[in-house]
Enzyme design. Sequence first.
Site, PDB file in Angstrom:
ATOM      1  N   SER A 264       0.725  -1.201  -0.130  1.00 33.18           N
ATOM      2  CA  SER A 264       0.163   0.008   0.059  1.00 33.18           C
ATOM      3  C   SER A 264       0.785   1.242   0.002  1.00 33.18           C
ATOM      4  O   SER A 264       0.318   2.030  -0.071  1.00 33.18           O
ATOM      5  CB  SER A 264      -0.716  -0.111   1.295  1.00 33.18           C
ATOM      6  OG  SER A 264       0.051  -0.067   2.428  1.00 33.18           O
ATOM      7  N   CYS A 265       2.241   0.934   0.039  1.00 26.98           N
ATOM      8  CA  CYS A 265       3.214   2.240   0.487  1.00 26.98           C
ATOM      9  C   CYS A 265       3.882   2.465  -0.602  1.00 26.98           C
ATOM     10  O   CYS A 265       4.163   3.772  -1.202  1.00 26.98           O
ATOM     11  CB  CYS A 265       3.762   2.222   1.727  1.00 26.98           C
ATOM     12  SG  CYS A 265       2.477   2.377   3.074  1.00 26.98           S
TER      13      CYS A 265
END
Length: 431
Positions: A264-265
């Site tokens: 997600s990053c």
Amino acid sequence: MKVSIIGSGYVGSVSAACFAELGHEVICIDIDEKKVEMINSGRAPIWEEGLDELLEKYSQKTLIATPDYDYAVQNSDASFICVGTPSGKDGSIDLSIVKAASASLGKAIAKKDHYHVVVVKSTVVPETTEKVVLPIVEENSGKKAGKDFGIVMNPEFLREGKAVYDFMNPDKIVVGAIDERSGFVVSELYRGLNCKVTHTNPRTAEMIKYVNNSFLATKISFANEVGNICKQLGIDTYEVMDAVGTDFRIERRFLNCGAGFGGSCFPKDVKAIIGKANEIDYKPQLLESVVDVNDRQPLKMVELLQGKLGELKNKRIAVLGLAFKNDTDDIRESRSIPVITELLRQGTDIAAYDPMAEESMKKVFHDITYCKTSSEALEEAEGCLIMTEWDEFRKLDKEFGLMAGKVVIDGRKMIDPKKLSMEIDYEGICW
Ligand code: NAD
């Protein structure tokens, strides 16, 4: 102290549970009623080692959840914004969720008659806290930043899968405040942790988070590029990195090559800082290449498979690993997504297995076969792609005997074919 946490996803629910463990009273706010209900019944809304235990320990005691901003703000001294900051269509940051949360928070602060601290924990590009969040809160509260409420940017560096451990054992705590008063409130919340607090202004705090993630992503793409070159030259890239990594200026970690980074990053954060650089008319060539290498890398898995099996149409292919990394059910930007997309485009029959991420991946691909074990996925498969570094894949051996063909393409260096009890047609992505 009393804190409210806006957003109960990975960062929010872990921060909430850990702040409770540090002795604070915590109120979680989420617009998702299901998450509110789960937290109130002592269950974690996501899988994270140790999180269920903490929620069970504190839920309905010093930790509660609600969809009600007014209640949460009235009953806390500081509110942490922990909502998502996805990529927009062009890759640059989409701040719509942060803006909505800031507006709701501002409206709740309007009804409060004493000082409150607004803390941005979501990863946001430099200037967001001061130029986006602060004016929205002022506008919706009718109050003045620095006088009636404080503003702090406090980035989060936890790793999924080890989030609780990382929160409780940080290597850095960055508090980027607009003034001393609000910075003090936030650093006090972390008092129980054995870590120095770095005080900065908000935009420096925002930049620290992006530089941290972009540098790690750069190391991975660098390792993958080196790995691709080494493979063609018949050099063991792991041996190279083991030696290079002994240089203390370089460090061995994050130099493993493979199918690329997901999650997600890293992908969204590298794209977001590229977007911010473009906005100020700077062309970040190096960071663009980091994304480019990472986009191409997973497709090499399919190319290698084709090299061995020829046309893939109607062939059964086992995909082992759907999560973006081991020990999580998170599939966001997982490298198995472009791989499955390409396999489907070529008309293959996919048998997928992941110890945790099946349910998450079903929301992306409904029409592939999901298996309950590696053996089930491998049965009658002509080829196998190993996409995630789940420990259990390291132990695979006789299971390969169930395959119709014995072609195994390893994207994470999980298998040592010399140690297997049978012969397989093995190839690593960069080795
Ligand atoms: P997530 O999507 O898992 O969780 C966000 C939560 O916010 C959801 O539960 C959602 O229902 C809730 N939400 C959405 N709008 C809301 C609103 N208006 N009011 C209240 N709640 C609302 O996100 P995440 O992975 O926890 O990431 C949050 C932020 O932290 C992002 O900016 C991310 O980049 C950053 N971050 C994430 C990680 C990680 O490992 N996941 C690590 C460090 C930083």
